[in-house]
Scaffold this motif. Structure first.
Motif, PDB file in Angstrom:
ATOM      1  N   PHE A   1      39.788  22.968  35.789  1.00 46.46           N
ATOM      2  CA  PHE A   1      39.078  22.678  37.029  1.00 46.46           C
ATOM      3  C   PHE A   1      38.673  23.957  37.773  1.00 46.46           C
ATOM      4  CE2 PHE A   1      39.331  21.361  41.616  1.00 46.46           C
ATOM      5  CZ  PHE A   1      38.080  20.752  41.646  1.00 46.46           C
ATOM      6  N   PRO A   2      39.590  24.922  37.980  1.00 43.86           N
ATOM      7  CA  PRO A   2      39.157  26.166  38.638  1.00 43.86           C
ATOM      8  C   PRO A   2      38.107  26.944  37.839  1.00 43.86           C
ATOM      9  CG  PRO A   2      41.530  25.965  38.776  1.00 43.86           C
ATOM     10  CD  PRO A   2      41.055  24.882  37.848  1.00 43.86           C
ATOM     11  N   ALA A   3      38.223  26.928  36.526  1.00 45.07           N
ATOM     12  CA  ALA A   3      37.236  27.653  35.705  1.00 45.07           C
ATOM     13  C   ALA A   3      35.848  27.028  35.845  1.00 45.07           C
ATOM     14  CB  ALA A   3      37.676  27.662  34.247  1.00 45.07           C
ATOM     15  N   PHE A   4      35.779  25.705  35.761  1.00 42.09           N
ATOM     16  CA  PHE A   4      34.485  25.042  35.921  1.00 42.09           C
ATOM     17  C   PHE A   4      33.943  25.195  37.332  1.00 42.09           C
ATOM     18  CE2 PHE A   4      35.705  22.293  32.162  1.00 42.09           C
ATOM     19  CZ  PHE A   4      34.790  22.890  31.314  1.00 42.09           C
ATOM     20  N   ALA A   5      34.815  25.141  38.343  1.00 41.16           N
ATOM     21  CA  ALA A   5      34.376  25.320  39.725  1.00 41.16           C
ATOM     22  C   ALA A   5      33.841  26.738  39.933  1.00 41.16           C
ATOM     23  CB  ALA A   5      35.521  25.027  40.685  1.00 41.16           C
ATOM     24  N   MET A   6      34.450  27.717  39.294  1.00 42.75           N
ATOM     25  CA  MET A   6      33.985  29.092  39.408  1.00 42.75           C
ATOM     26  C   MET A   6      32.593  29.240  38.766  1.00 42.75           C
ATOM     27  SD  MET A   6      36.005  32.576  38.427  1.00 42.75           S
ATOM     28  CE  MET A   6      35.794  32.531  36.678  1.00 42.75           C
ATOM     29  N   ILE A   7      32.419  28.640  37.606  1.00 42.03           N
ATOM     30  CA  ILE A   7      31.112  28.702  36.936  1.00 42.03           C
ATOM     31  C   ILE A   7      30.054  27.984  37.780  1.00 42.03           C
ATOM     32  CG2 ILE A   7      29.820  27.896  34.920  1.00 42.03           C
ATOM     33  CD1 ILE A   7      32.441  28.407  33.303  1.00 42.03           C
ATOM     34  N   PHE A   8      30.416  26.813  38.322  1.00 42.72           N
ATOM     35  CA  PHE A   8      29.478  26.079  39.170  1.00 42.72           C
ATOM     36  C   PHE A   8      29.130  26.884  40.429  1.00 42.72           C
ATOM     37  CE2 PHE A   8      28.581  23.115  42.656  1.00 42.72           C
ATOM     38  CZ  PHE A   8      27.450  22.490  42.142  1.00 42.72           C
ATOM     39  N   GLY A   9      30.144  27.514  41.039  1.00 43.07           N
ATOM     40  CA  GLY A   9      29.904  28.338  42.222  1.00 43.07           C
ATOM     41  C   GLY A   9      28.995  29.516  41.917  1.00 43.07           C
ATOM     42  N   ALA A  10      29.200  30.134  40.766  1.00 47.61           N
ATOM     43  CA  ALA A  10      28.338  31.255  40.363  1.00 47.61           C
ATOM     44  C   ALA A  10      26.900  30.775  40.158  1.00 47.61           C
ATOM     45  CB  ALA A  10      28.876  31.900  39.091  1.00 47.61           C
ATOM     46  N   TRP A  11      26.753  29.637  39.491  1.00 49.50           N
ATOM     47  CA  TRP A  11      25.410  29.081  39.275  1.00 49.50           C
ATOM     48  C   TRP A  11      24.734  28.753  40.602  1.00 49.50           C
ATOM     49  CZ3 TRP A  11      23.762  24.185  40.682  1.00 49.50           C
ATOM     50  CH2 TRP A  11      22.462  23.864  40.271  1.00 49.50           C
ATOM     51  N   LEU A  12      25.507  28.137  41.508  1.00 52.70           N
ATOM     52  CA  LEU A  12      24.954  27.758  42.801  1.00 52.70           C
ATOM     53  C   LEU A  12      24.537  28.997  43.602  1.00 52.70           C
ATOM     54  CD1 LEU A  12      24.344  25.261  44.506  1.00 52.70           C
ATOM     55  CD2 LEU A  12      26.605  25.518  45.528  1.00 52.70           C
ATOM     56  N   GLY A  13      25.377  30.034  43.588  1.00 54.14           N
ATOM     57  CA  GLY A  13      25.039  31.282  44.278  1.00 54.14           C
ATOM     58  C   GLY A  13      23.785  31.924  43.708  1.00 54.14           C
ATOM     59  N   ALA A  14      23.680  31.906  42.381  1.00 53.60           N
ATOM     60  CA  ALA A  14      22.493  32.479  41.733  1.00 53.60           C
ATOM     61  C   ALA A  14      21.252  31.645  42.025  1.00 53.60           C
ATOM     62  CB  ALA A  14      22.716  32.585  40.232  1.00 53.60           C
ATOM     63  N   ALA A  15      21.394  30.317  42.047  1.00 51.28           N
ATOM     64  CA  ALA A  15      20.245  29.444  42.286  1.00 51.28           C
ATOM     65  C   ALA A  15      19.752  29.540  43.727  1.00 51.28           C
ATOM     66  CB  ALA A  15      20.620  27.999  41.955  1.00 51.28           C
ATOM     67  N   LEU A  16      20.677  29.667  44.670  1.00 54.32           N
ATOM     68  CA  LEU A  16      20.285  29.694  46.077  1.00 54.32           C
ATOM     69  C   LEU A  16      19.766  31.062  46.521  1.00 54.32           C
ATOM     70  CD1 LEU A  16      23.107  27.555  47.719  1.00 54.32           C
ATOM     71  CD2 LEU A  16      20.743  26.876  47.226  1.00 54.32           C
ATOM     72  N   GLU A  17      20.423  32.126  46.067  1.00 46.37           N
ATOM     73  CA  GLU A  17      20.077  33.462  46.557  1.00 46.37           C
ATOM     74  C   GLU A  17      19.427  34.319  45.479  1.00 46.37           C
ATOM     75  OE1 GLU A  17      19.505  36.457  49.124  1.00 46.37           O
ATOM     76  OE2 GLU A  17      20.334  34.528  49.713  1.00 46.37           O
ATOM     77  N   GLY A  18      19.898  34.195  44.249  1.00 45.22           N
ATOM     78  CA  GLY A  18      19.300  34.946  43.151  1.00 45.22           C
ATOM     79  C   GLY A  18      19.829  36.352  42.958  1.00 45.22           C
ATOM     80  N   SER A  19      20.765  36.802  43.782  1.00 48.79           N
ATOM     81  CA  SER A  19      21.281  38.162  43.632  1.00 48.79           C
ATOM     82  C   SER A  19      22.646  38.142  42.938  1.00 48.79           C
ATOM     83  CB  SER A  19      21.408  38.839  44.999  1.00 48.79           C
ATOM     84  OG  SER A  19      22.447  38.240  45.734  1.00 48.79           O
ATOM     85  N   ASP A  20      23.027  39.307  42.415  1.00 48.95           N
ATOM     86  CA  ASP A  20      24.340  39.428  41.777  1.00 48.95           C
ATOM     87  C   ASP A  20      25.464  39.208  42.784  1.00 48.95           C
ATOM     88  OD1 ASP A  20      23.153  39.955  39.368  1.00 48.95           O
ATOM     89  OD2 ASP A  20      23.456  42.132  39.470  1.00 48.95           O
ATOM     90  N   GLY A  21      25.270  39.693  43.987  1.00 44.17           N
ATOM     91  CA  GLY A  21      26.280  39.520  45.040  1.00 44.17           C
ATOM     92  C   GLY A  21      26.503  38.047  45.367  1.00 44.17           C
ATOM     93  N   ALA A  22      25.423  37.289  45.460  1.00 44.81           N
ATOM     94  CA  ALA A  22      25.527  35.856  45.756  1.00 44.81           C
ATOM     95  C   ALA A  22      26.186  35.119  44.598  1.00 44.81           C
ATOM     96  CB  ALA A  22      24.152  35.272  46.051  1.00 44.81           C
ATOM     97  N   THR A  23      25.884  35.545  43.386  1.00 45.06           N
ATOM     98  CA  THR A  23      26.499  34.937  42.211  1.00 45.06           C
ATOM     99  C   THR A  23      28.007  35.179  42.216  1.00 45.06           C
ATOM    100  OG1 THR A  23      24.468  35.248  40.943  1.00 45.06           O
ATOM    101  CG2 THR A  23      26.487  34.853  39.688  1.00 45.06           C
ATOM    102  N   ALA A  24      28.412  36.413  42.485  1.00 50.37           N
ATOM    103  CA  ALA A  24      29.835  36.750  42.536  1.00 50.37           C
ATOM    104  C   ALA A  24      30.523  36.021  43.685  1.00 50.37           C
ATOM    105  CB  ALA A  24      30.022  38.260  42.680  1.00 50.37           C
ATOM    106  N   PHE A  25      29.854  35.973  44.843  1.00 45.12           N
ATOM    107  CA  PHE A  25      30.433  35.280  45.983  1.00 45.12           C
ATOM    108  C   PHE A  25      30.585  33.786  45.692  1.00 45.12           C
ATOM    109  CE2 PHE A  25      30.054  33.118  50.132  1.00 45.12           C
ATOM    110  CZ  PHE A  25      31.162  33.662  50.758  1.00 45.12           C
ATOM    111  N   GLY A  26      29.569  33.184  45.084  1.00 44.97           N
ATOM    112  CA  GLY A  26      29.633  31.766  44.721  1.00 44.97           C
ATOM    113  C   GLY A  26      30.771  31.481  43.748  1.00 44.97           C
ATOM    114  N   ALA A  27      30.968  32.387  42.786  1.00 46.91           N
ATOM    115  CA  ALA A  27      32.072  32.217  41.828  1.00 46.91           C
ATOM    116  C   ALA A  27      33.411  32.285  42.540  1.00 46.91           C
ATOM    117  CB  ALA A  27      31.989  33.288  40.740  1.00 46.91           C
TER     118      ALA A  27
END
Length: 156
Positions: A85-111
């Motif tokens: 569950f945490p692994a999938f949530a981290m991947i989903f958070g990274a995807w969401l951060g990348a989709a919303l903002e598009g930057s590496d920082g947002a991807t890392a923050f989302g993860a």
């Protein structure tokens, strides 16, 4: 319906206030095929025994040889909740951060947010659902007269 149990042997070191300190044998961890991926093996870290504190009934005393049993199905459910569950949530958070903002920082923050949110949700679910967290049971195997305290020596 029979329940498959995961069992490890141990020796009760002492019993205080309904809790037993058990030295769990870890000699088998060196020969197990799971190697570095096993949590028990990592806890053992080359020591001959790992100490556990477990709830105990009145029929268990210091020096008793016990089996520490855990239902296999509960362990699997806990592994899904604690690892997948945490692994999938981290991947989903990274995807969401990348989709919303598009930057590496947002991807890392989302993860990071996804992972931390999953840990918080897992703790809440464990607190709300009775019996979800596996509770090991101590099953007496032998009494003091048959087991030497030196069989499971440990470091304090």
């Amino acid at each position: 319906m029979s329940t498959n149990l995961i069992e490890h042997r141990g020796v009760v070191q002492r019993v205080d206030d309904g809790l037993a300190i058990v030295a769990m044998e870890t000699a088998g961890c060196a020969s197990c095929g799971q190697g570095g991926s096993c949590g028990i093996g990592k806890m053992a870290a080359g020591r001959p025994a790992t100490l556990l504190t477990l709830p105990v009934g009145s029929d268990i005393h210091a020096g008793d040889l016990v089996s520490i049993a855990l239902p296999e199905s509960k362990l699997t459910l806990s592994a899904v909740l604690g690892y997948l569950f945490p692994a999938f949530a981290m991947i989903f958070g990274a995807w969401l951060g990348a989709a919303l903002e598009g930057s590496d920082g947002a991807t890392a923050f989302g993860a990071m947010v996804g992972f931390l949110l999953a840990l918080a949700i897992a703790r809440i679910v464990i607190a709300l659902v009775p019996g979800l967290l596996p509770a090991p049971k101590l099953i007496p195997i032998a009494s003091q007269t048959q087991v030497s305290q030196q069989e499971f020596h440990h470091e304090h």
